[in-house]
Design a protein around this motif. Structure first.
Motif, mmCIF file in Angstrom:
data_model
loop_
_atom_site.group_PDB
_atom_site.id
_atom_site.type_symbol
_atom_site.label_atom_id
_atom_site.label_comp_id
_atom_site.label_asym_id
_atom_site.label_seq_id
_atom_site.Cartn_x
_atom_site.Cartn_y
_atom_site.Cartn_z
ATOM 1 N N LYS A 108 7.477 -4.609 6.203
ATOM 2 C CA LYS A 108 7.670 -3.217 5.779
ATOM 3 C C LYS A 108 8.847 -3.037 4.812
ATOM 4 C CE LYS A 108 5.145 -0.674 9.266
ATOM 5 N NZ LYS A 108 5.185 0.351 10.304
ATOM 6 N N PRO A 109 9.983 -3.710 5.009
ATOM 7 C CA PRO A 109 11.072 -3.561 4.015
ATOM 8 C C PRO A 109 10.699 -4.082 2.623
ATOM 9 C CG PRO A 109 11.939 -4.447 6.069
ATOM 10 C CD PRO A 109 10.437 -4.455 6.189
ATOM 11 N N GLU A 110 9.675 -4.919 2.540
ATOM 12 C CA GLU A 110 9.226 -5.459 1.248
ATOM 13 C C GLU A 110 8.205 -4.544 0.568
ATOM 14 O OE1 GLU A 110 10.682 -8.074 -0.113
ATOM 15 O OE2 GLU A 110 11.919 -8.201 1.690
ATOM 16 N N GLY A 111 7.831 -3.450 1.240
ATOM 17 C CA GLY A 111 6.895 -2.505 0.649
ATOM 18 C C GLY A 111 5.501 -2.536 1.238
ATOM 19 N N PHE A 112 5.256 -3.371 2.244
ATOM 20 C CA PHE A 112 3.958 -3.410 2.899
ATOM 21 C C PHE A 112 3.844 -2.255 3.886
ATOM 22 C CE2 PHE A 112 4.162 -7.785 1.488
ATOM 23 C CZ PHE A 112 2.842 -8.106 1.216
ATOM 24 N N VAL A 113 2.643 -1.725 4.011
ATOM 25 C CA VAL A 113 2.342 -0.708 5.015
ATOM 26 C C VAL A 113 1.085 -1.147 5.754
ATOM 27 C CG1 VAL A 113 3.376 1.195 3.715
ATOM 28 C CG2 VAL A 113 0.953 0.698 3.438
ATOM 29 N N ILE A 114 0.944 -0.694 6.993
ATOM 30 C CA ILE A 114 -0.305 -0.949 7.694
ATOM 31 C C ILE A 114 -1.318 0.047 7.161
ATOM 32 C CG2 ILE A 114 -1.507 -0.884 9.906
ATOM 33 C CD1 ILE A 114 0.938 -2.044 11.206
ATOM 34 N N GLY A 115 -2.412 -0.476 6.612
ATOM 35 C CA GLY A 115 -3.447 0.368 6.021
ATOM 36 C C GLY A 115 -4.073 1.287 7.052
ATOM 37 N N SER A 116 -4.574 2.410 6.585
ATOM 38 C CA SER A 116 -5.126 3.420 7.488
ATOM 39 C C SER A 116 -6.469 3.020 8.093
ATOM 40 C CB SER A 116 -5.273 4.744 6.747
ATOM 41 O OG SER A 116 -6.159 4.592 5.658
ATOM 42 N N SER A 117 -7.061 1.933 7.641
ATOM 43 C CA SER A 117 -8.385 1.547 8.152
ATOM 44 C C SER A 117 -8.301 0.540 9.300
ATOM 45 C CB SER A 117 -9.236 0.992 7.015
ATOM 46 O OG SER A 117 -8.618 -0.143 6.458
ATOM 47 N N TRP A 118 -7.265 0.620 10.133
ATOM 48 C CA TRP A 118 -7.152 -0.292 11.258
ATOM 49 C C TRP A 118 -7.993 0.234 12.427
ATOM 50 C CZ3 TRP A 118 -5.140 1.030 16.048
ATOM 51 C CH2 TRP A 118 -4.480 2.263 16.127
ATOM 52 N N ASP A 119 -8.326 -0.666 13.331
ATOM 53 C CA ASP A 119 -8.946 -0.265 14.589
ATOM 54 C C ASP A 119 -8.218 -1.013 15.701
ATOM 55 O OD1 ASP A 119 -10.087 -2.842 14.683
ATOM 56 O OD2 ASP A 119 -11.962 -2.157 13.818
ATOM 57 N N TYR A 120 -8.778 -1.063 16.888
ATOM 58 C CA TYR A 120 -8.049 -1.631 18.018
ATOM 59 C C TYR A 120 -7.916 -3.148 17.982
ATOM 60 C CZ TYR A 120 -8.217 3.020 19.851
ATOM 61 O OH TYR A 120 -8.062 4.361 20.007
ATOM 62 N N ASP A 121 -8.754 -3.820 17.176
ATOM 63 C CA ASP A 121 -8.653 -5.274 17.156
ATOM 64 C C ASP A 121 -8.379 -5.871 15.777
ATOM 65 O OD1 ASP A 121 -11.143 -4.769 16.089
ATOM 66 O OD2 ASP A 121 -12.217 -6.162 17.367
ATOM 67 N N SER A 122 -8.291 -5.062 14.736
ATOM 68 C CA SER A 122 -8.004 -5.611 13.412
ATOM 69 C C SER A 122 -7.374 -4.552 12.506
ATOM 70 C CB SER A 122 -9.278 -6.150 12.759
ATOM 71 O OG SER A 122 -10.199 -5.105 12.538
#
Length: 136
Positions: free
Chosen positions: A23-37
């Motif tokens: 996250k400090p490098e500019g990565f974000v968790i994309g909004s298309s996640w689900d419970y296993d990926s």
């Protein structure tokens, strides 16, 4: 889509550790996640087309909404989404429709990637490998 070879493919990490490092490098968790990926996304550019470096990950112990989940990192890839310019002529008006249909679909979900963005993506993967491999 352009896959990028990486030494972190098939490695296992705590999702918390990945978030703390990426996250400090500019990565974000994309909004298309689900419970296993899910995906870590790094925005390279967004002029007319969104260019992303995407790092997929899959839960191997627990689920993504559970503290302490462990994940396996998959092959990074570059992705380009080209969006329509102007108003969406097929959009419906009204408060309910606006709340439900607020995002425009890409006109080209797999647009071409310029060579300079491919090189930027490969450089970012190398930087990411340097961050993640010592942390294991």
């Amino acid at each position: 889509m352009v896959p990028i070879e990486s030494t972190i493919e098939n490695t296992i990490f705590s999702l918390y550790v990945l978030e703390e490092l990426l996250k400090p490098e500019g990565f974000v968790i994309g909004s298309s996640w689900d419970y296993d990926s899910g995906y870590f996304d790094y925005l390279i550019d967004n002029k007319d087309t969104y260019y992303f470096l995407r790092i997929p990950f899959y839960a191997v112990a627990g689920s993504l909404d559970y503290p302490g989940v462990t994940v396996r990192v998959d092959k990074p890839f570059l992705l380009a989404h080209q969006y329509q310019k102007g108003n969406d002529e097929t959009a419906e008006s009204g408060a309910l429709s606006g709340a439900v249909n607020q995002f425009q679909s890409p006109s080209n979900p797999d647009a071409d990637l310029p060579p300079e963005y491919i090189n930027m993506g490969k450089d970012m993967v190398k930087k990411m490998e340097g961050l993640l491999i010592p942390s294991r």
